[in-house]
Write an enzyme that holds these catalytic residues in place. Structure first.
Site, short mmCIF file in Angstrom:
data_model
loop_
_atom_site.label_atom_id
_atom_site.label_comp_id
_atom_site.label_asym_id
_atom_site.label_seq_id
_atom_site.Cartn_x
_atom_site.Cartn_y
_atom_site.Cartn_z
NE ARG A 61 -4.01 -2.05 0.51
CZ ARG A 61 -3.96 -3.35 0.20
NH1 ARG A 61 -2.91 -3.84 -0.44
NH2 ARG A 61 -4.96 -4.15 0.52
CB SER A 83 -8.20 -2.28 5.25
OG SER A 83 -8.58 -3.53 4.74
CD GLU A 101 -5.21 0.70 2.92
OE1 GLU A 101 -5.37 1.44 1.94
OE2 GLU A 101 -5.91 -0.31 3.14
P1 FAD Z 1 -8.98 8.66 -3.44
O1 FAD Z 1 -9.55 8.16 -2.18
O2 FAD Z 1 -9.70 9.73 -4.17
O3 FAD Z 1 -7.47 9.14 -3.17
C1 FAD Z 1 -6.59 8.34 -2.43
C2 FAD Z 1 -5.21 9.02 -2.41
O4 FAD Z 1 -4.67 9.04 -3.72
C3 FAD Z 1 -5.26 10.48 -1.97
O5 FAD Z 1 -4.07 10.78 -1.28
C4 FAD Z 1 -5.32 11.25 -3.28
O6 FAD Z 1 -4.80 12.56 -3.16
C5 FAD Z 1 -4.46 10.38 -4.17
N1 FAD Z 1 -4.86 10.41 -5.58
C6 FAD Z 1 -6.03 10.02 -6.11
N2 FAD Z 1 -6.00 10.15 -7.44
C7 FAD Z 1 -4.79 10.66 -7.75
C8 FAD Z 1 -4.15 11.04 -8.97
N3 FAD Z 1 -4.76 10.92 -10.14
N4 FAD Z 1 -2.91 11.55 -8.91
C9 FAD Z 1 -2.26 11.68 -7.73
N5 FAD Z 1 -2.79 11.33 -6.55
C10 FAD Z 1 -4.04 10.83 -6.57
N6 FAD Z 1 -7.80 -0.86 -1.41
C11 FAD Z 1 -7.00 -1.93 -1.71
O7 FAD Z 1 -5.81 -1.76 -1.99
N7 FAD Z 1 -7.50 -3.20 -1.69
C12 FAD Z 1 -8.78 -3.46 -1.41
O8 FAD Z 1 -9.19 -4.62 -1.41
C13 FAD Z 1 -9.65 -2.37 -1.10
N8 FAD Z 1 -10.94 -2.59 -0.78
C14 FAD Z 1 -11.74 -1.53 -0.48
C15 FAD Z 1 -13.09 -1.80 -0.19
C16 FAD Z 1 -13.95 -0.75 0.11
C17 FAD Z 1 -15.39 -1.05 0.42
C18 FAD Z 1 -13.47 0.59 0.07
C19 FAD Z 1 -14.41 1.74 0.33
C20 FAD Z 1 -12.14 0.85 -0.22
C21 FAD Z 1 -11.27 -0.21 -0.49
N9 FAD Z 1 -9.91 0.00 -0.79
C22 FAD Z 1 -9.10 -1.06 -1.12
C23 FAD Z 1 -9.34 1.36 -0.73
C24 FAD Z 1 -9.54 2.17 -2.03
O9 FAD Z 1 -10.54 1.62 -2.83
C25 FAD Z 1 -8.25 2.27 -2.83
O10 FAD Z 1 -7.23 2.86 -2.06
C26 FAD Z 1 -8.42 3.07 -4.12
O11 FAD Z 1 -7.29 2.94 -4.94
C27 FAD Z 1 -8.67 4.56 -3.88
O12 FAD Z 1 -9.02 5.14 -5.12
P2 FAD Z 1 -9.73 6.53 -5.21
O13 FAD Z 1 -9.78 6.92 -6.65
O14 FAD Z 1 -11.02 6.49 -4.50
O15 FAD Z 1 -8.68 7.44 -4.44
N1 EPU Z 2 -9.97 -11.50 10.74
C1 EPU Z 2 -10.56 -11.65 11.98
N2 EPU Z 2 -11.59 -10.80 12.30
C2 EPU Z 2 -12.03 -9.83 11.46
C3 EPU Z 2 -11.42 -9.68 10.21
C4 EPU Z 2 -10.38 -10.53 9.87
O1 EPU Z 2 -10.20 -12.50 12.75
O2 EPU Z 2 -12.96 -9.11 11.83
C5 EPU Z 2 -8.87 -12.42 10.38
C6 EPU Z 2 -9.38 -13.76 9.85
O3 EPU Z 2 -8.53 -14.77 10.31
C7 EPU Z 2 -9.19 -13.62 8.34
C8 EPU Z 2 -7.96 -12.73 8.27
O4 EPU Z 2 -8.08 -11.84 9.37
O5 EPU Z 2 -8.98 -14.85 7.72
C9 EPU Z 2 -7.82 -11.96 6.99
O6 EPU Z 2 -9.02 -11.25 6.74
P1 EPU Z 2 -9.46 -10.84 5.25
O7 EPU Z 2 -9.27 -11.98 4.33
O8 EPU Z 2 -10.80 -10.21 5.32
O9 EPU Z 2 -8.37 -9.80 4.80
P2 EPU Z 2 -7.71 -8.58 5.55
O10 EPU Z 2 -6.31 -8.96 5.89
O11 EPU Z 2 -8.56 -8.09 6.65
C10 EPU Z 2 -6.67 -7.56 3.38
C11 EPU Z 2 -6.60 -6.21 2.74
C12 EPU Z 2 -7.87 -5.94 1.99
C13 EPU Z 2 -8.03 -6.99 0.90
C14 EPU Z 2 -8.09 -8.37 1.57
C15 EPU Z 2 -8.11 -9.49 0.55
C16 EPU Z 2 -5.14 -4.82 4.07
C17 EPU Z 2 -5.03 -3.72 5.05
N3 EPU Z 2 -6.38 -5.20 3.74
O12 EPU Z 2 -7.69 -7.50 4.36
O13 EPU Z 2 -7.75 -4.66 1.36
O14 EPU Z 2 -9.20 -6.79 0.16
O15 EPU Z 2 -6.92 -8.56 2.39
O16 EPU Z 2 -6.88 -9.59 -0.07
O17 EPU Z 2 -4.13 -5.32 3.59
C18 EPU Z 2 -8.14 -2.33 1.71
O18 EPU Z 2 -6.92 -2.16 1.52
O19 EPU Z 2 -8.93 -1.38 1.91
C19 EPU Z 2 -8.69 -3.68 1.68
C20 EPU Z 2 -9.98 -3.95 1.89
#
Ligand code: FAD
Ligand code: EPU
Length: 350
Positions: free
Chosen positions: A170, A244, A346
């Site tokens: 990240r 997250s 994060e």
């Molecule tokens: P924003 O929130 O608008 O911006 C994020 C940052 O990037 C800010 O600092 C902003 O200034 C900068 N930025 C945005 N666009 C640009 C640009 N064009 N140029 C320069 N800087 C820029 N993330 C994961 O990695 N894995 C996941 O599984 C994941 N699951 C998610 C699930 C949910 C339900 C939600 C709500 C979020 C999740 N995220 C996850 C986090 C998020 O989706 C990502 O970080 C995504 O890339 C953010 O994109 P955004 O366009 O909304 O960025």
């Molecule tokens: N767990 C718990 N309790 C909870 C949640 C998780 O015990 O309430 C434990 C469980 O053992 C589970 C493990 O944590 O198996 C991992 O949980 P999960 O698979 O949901 O993934 P995560 O580690 O919580 C990460 C990323 C997610 C990404 C998923 C799948 C980070 C910070 N988060 O979550 O990214 O989608 O893995 O790859 O690395 C994000 O960055 O916003 C994000 C959602």
């Protein structure tokens, strides 16, 4: 393209926080971005202090704890095109303002592999390298080829290749040494013509079985990831959140062994470096505001910790950003007290 004053950002961040931006403008091309930076107000701000410009994509990784005293530039640069092809790969360039999941679906529909595990991540293309987004065993760095970015101060375009981005968990140069200096305008990804299926992570295999998939395909993996994600992550359209809230912390093997003796159920994954990545969701679930209550499912006013995924903080409606932030402080303190592990946020905090 106009600069608006004092507008609410509620509809521009998935936490649904009602913070205001002093100025707000959307742009849909590099030329428009350049023109915007000529406006007197914007120029003055930019010259005084670069941090008063905030580039926004989908707002899905932001927490506004206060009003933004500067200009928010909403990136709306669109366009998807094939720019190159070799025997094994197709190189696709996407505008930073393209929706990420729609881009993933475009690739899948065109039989381009490598991106399917990253289905249904909210946000736009432009933030994908900034965050080095990742899920289910794949990160952007695995399919990244290059990006183009506009230097806000020097007013020129710069190309970044894989090695220039310094991708980490990240992390990228855009979150560290080049923070607030560049607007990413397009990203080129290197997709595979022949898929290399990655189903080893999390519950993908069980989900494929549940779906009754006979023949593996990138579409089937994408569908499985979509099912898993929808079953545990709150939909921001229903409950405000930014995914997250914290990173999964990394500790050395000795510290892990000590913790495991005391907490045999602790969840950790061995990394190639020898360190162990802890599941922050598990740590948070084991702590709470007091000994008998877990943070998981906890709610204080409209700020809460999601009942199905403790790593996700939520806004049930009218929570203020500083209330969510205060809850995150309490969570960090309790995890530190119980496990001697410091959680790092994060989400980008303003
Ligand atoms: P924003 O929130 O608008 O911006 C994020 C940052 O990037 C800010 O600092 C902003 O200034 C900068 N930025 C945005 N666009 C640009 C640009 N064009 N140029 C320069 N800087 C820029 N993330 C994961 O990695 N894995 C996941 O599984 C994941 N699951 C998610 C699930 C949910 C339900 C939600 C709500 C979020 C999740 N995220 C996850 C986090 C998020 O989706 C990502 O970080 C995504 O890339 C953010 O994109 P955004 O366009 O909304 O960025
Ligand atoms: N767990 C718990 N309790 C909870 C949640 C998780 O015990 O309430 C434990 C469980 O053992 C589970 C493990 O944590 O198996 C991992 O949980 P999960 O698979 O949901 O993934 P995560 O580690 O919580 C990460 C990323 C997610 C990404 C998923 C799948 C980070 C910070 N988060 O979550 O990214 O989608 O893995 O790859 O690395 C994000 O960055 O916003 C994000 C959602």
């Amino acid at each position: 393209m106009k600069v608006q004053s004092g507008i609410s950002l509620k509809g521009f961040n998935t936490f649904g926080i009602d913070a205001k931006a002093k100025y707000f403008a959307a742009f849909s091309s590099v030329d428009e971005l350049g023109q915007l930076l000529q406006y007197d107000d914007v120029r003055a701000k930019a010259q005084k202090n670069q941090t008063n410009i905030l580039v926004l994509g989908g707002g899905s990784n932001m927490l506004f704890t206060k009003d933004f005293d500067g200009i928010v530039l909403k990136n709306g640069i669109k366009g998807i095109e094939k720019v190159q092809e070799d025997e094994a790969h197709v190189y696709i360039k996407a505008g930073a303002g393209e929706n990420w999941h729609q881009f993933v679906l475009y690739c899948i529909n065109n039989n381009l592999a490598g991106i399917e595990n990253l289905s249904l991540i909210p946000g736009n293309v432009g933030a994908s390298p900034m965050q080095n987004i990742g899920a289910y065993g794949v990160e952007i760095k695995d399919i990244f080829y290059s990006l183009e970015a506009f230097h806000l101060h020097e007013k020129r375009m710069v190309t970044f290749n894989l090695n220039d981005c310094n991708f980490g968990y990240r992390e990228s140069v855009f979150k560290k040494q080049f923070k607030n200096q560049f607007v990413i305008t397009s990203v080129t990804y290197r997709l595979n013509k022949k898929p290399v299926f990655n189903t080893s992570y999390g519950a993908i295999e069980q989900e494929l079985e549940k779906m009754g998939v006979q023949e593996l395909s990138i579409k089937a993996i994408s569908d499985a990831v979509i099912h898993i994600r929808s079953s545990k992550l709150p939909d921001p359209a229903v409950i405000g959140n930014a995914g997250s809230f914290f990173k999964n912390p990394e500790i050395d093997k000795n510290s892990f062994d000590v913790l495991q003796k005391q907490f045999p159920a602790i969840v950790g994954y061995q990394l190639p470096s020898g360190n162990v990545k802890l599941a922050a969701g598990w740590l948070i679930e084991q702590c709470g505001p007091n000994d008998s209550v877990s943070w998981k499912g906890y709610r204080k006013g409209d700020a809460g910790c999601h009942a199905k995924q403790a790593l996700v903080l939520v806004n049930y409606g009218t929570a203020k950003g500083d209330e969510i932030y205060a809850l995150s402080e309490e969570i960090i303190a309790s995890v530190l007290q119980k496990f001697s592990v410091t959680l790092e946020r994060e989400v980008n905090i303003i």
